[in-house]
Design an enzyme around this catalytic site. Structure first.
Site, mmCIF file in Angstrom:
data_model
loop_
_atom_site.group_PDB
_atom_site.id
_atom_site.type_symbol
_atom_site.label_atom_id
_atom_site.label_comp_id
_atom_site.label_asym_id
_atom_site.label_seq_id
_atom_site.Cartn_x
_atom_site.Cartn_y
_atom_site.Cartn_z
ATOM 1 N N ASN A 1 5.750 2.420 24.944
ATOM 2 C CA ASN A 1 6.120 3.699 25.537
ATOM 3 C C ASN A 1 7.601 4.000 25.323
ATOM 4 O O ASN A 1 8.404 3.102 25.094
ATOM 5 C CB ASN A 1 5.845 3.684 27.047
ATOM 6 N N LYS B 1 3.936 12.429 25.060
ATOM 7 C CA LYS B 1 3.453 11.438 26.025
ATOM 8 C C LYS B 1 4.483 11.222 27.129
ATOM 9 O O LYS B 1 4.142 10.939 28.279
ATOM 10 C CB LYS B 1 3.133 10.110 25.341
ATOM 11 N N ASN C 1 4.940 8.726 36.365
ATOM 12 C CA ASN C 1 5.257 7.300 36.454
ATOM 13 C C ASN C 1 6.465 7.057 37.352
ATOM 14 O O ASN C 1 6.432 6.221 38.259
ATOM 15 C CB ASN C 1 5.528 6.737 35.052
#
Length: 320
Positions: free
Chosen positions: A109, A194, A202
């Site tokens: 990520n 993303k 998050n």
């Protein structure tokens, strides 16, 4: 198909599913396991998957370190470790296994995750990979997977026709085994896309006191905070890439992300909140810190991201 050897570093929940699908397609997969090594070495991965069914997956080979695996020449090294450059540069761990044919795939990520690897391995092709998957490892070697497993990848450095052909071939194996995979010419807009969800849901799940997506969206002030963070990510990402961020499955813009998340039958506990609860380091540097560096370089104001980042770093300091 000629023999293809893959080394997968960081074989946790995510890595186990993608390794399993490759091996089902006839590829030899060596898995580097750490905390789950004993369980996987003795019994394999016990996988419960809504998409693929239940199975015990035993990798071709299970090792504890890259050094132990370095007696083989690998076509691909897939890195699935967490990206924590604020703690350490872990690009060195794959050095013993790099060979003349190796292509590095980074399934991680965040923004800027490729740079340490590109600097350390300037002549090795690197592919940047984005994963969407709903999977967890509630205990060592036990994997719970839902219905999502898709990959999107593009060449980051040292591109040529042969590298593209080899990535296309690997992508075909994943596709044949039910893990949707697409190779694109420019992956960075998708990496920023993303980040829209990761930088909002998050991070706010932690600083809001430990809330899942349903709890966050049920609070009007928190919902607006999420929307404002998403707007900032869009602004920075589009400036950095020089193009509008793409859609994913018809979803675009902050309202699209919020609506899609709100419609899910089951509330999501974001992975960063799971890390916080387990007292593990969080990926705040690549999810907020690095994007904010880009924003400053481009003269873009991002006060909501700045505030959440400051709180997140402080929260982690008292938690570890």
């Amino acid at each position: 198909m000629p023999d293809i050897n893959v080394l997968l570093v960081g074989t946790g929940a995510l890595g186990s599913i993608y390794a399993w699908r490759l091996q089902e397609g006839g590829i030899h997969v060596t898995c580097v396991c750490r905390s789950n090594y004993t369980a996987v070495k003795s019994s394999g991965f016990r996988i419960t998957s809504d998409k693929y069914g239940n199975h015990t997956y035993m990798p071709t080979r299970v090792v504890q370190s890259v050094d132990e695996a370095a007696d083989t020449e690998y076509d691909f090294i897939i890195v699935c470790t967490k990206a924590l450059p604020n703690i350490s540069d872990n690009s060195h761990i794959i050095a013993p296994a790099i060979g003349p044919r190796t292509i590095i795939l980074l399934i991680q990520n965040g923004i800027g995750i490729e740079q340490p690897f590109a600097e350390r391995y300037p002549r090795t092709p690197i592919a940047s990979v984005i994963s969407y998957i709903d999977v967890s490892q509630p205990e060592s070697g036990t994997i719970e997977h839902g219905t999502i497993s898709s990959l999107l990848m593009g060449i980051y450095s040292n591109s040529d026709d042969l590298v593209r052909q080899r990535l296309d071939a690997l992508s075909s194996v994943w596709n044949e085994q039910g893990a949707l995979c697409k190779v694109v010419d420019d992956v960075q807009p998708y990496r920023w896309l993303k980040l829209v969800w990761n930088a909002s849901f998050n991070t706010v799940s932690v600083v809001s006191g430990g809330n899942n997506t349903r709890e966050m969206l049920d609070n009007p002030q928190c919902k607006e905070l999420l929307r404002n963070i998403m707007r900032e990510v869009y602004a920075i990402g589009e400036a950095a890439t020089g193009k509008p961020l793409p859609e994913r499955m018809g979803i675009s813009g902050p309202d699209g992300f919020i609506e899609e998340t709100d419609k899910r039958d089951v509330a999501v506990v974001p992975s960063m909140l799971m890390d916080y609860r387990a007292r593990r380091p969080m990926e705040h540097d690549v999810i907020l810190g690095r994007p904010l560096q880009v924003a400053r370089q481009m003269g873009i104001s991002a006060p909501y991201m700045e505030a959440v980042y400051a709180m997140l770093v402080m929260v982690e300091k008292t938690n570890l």
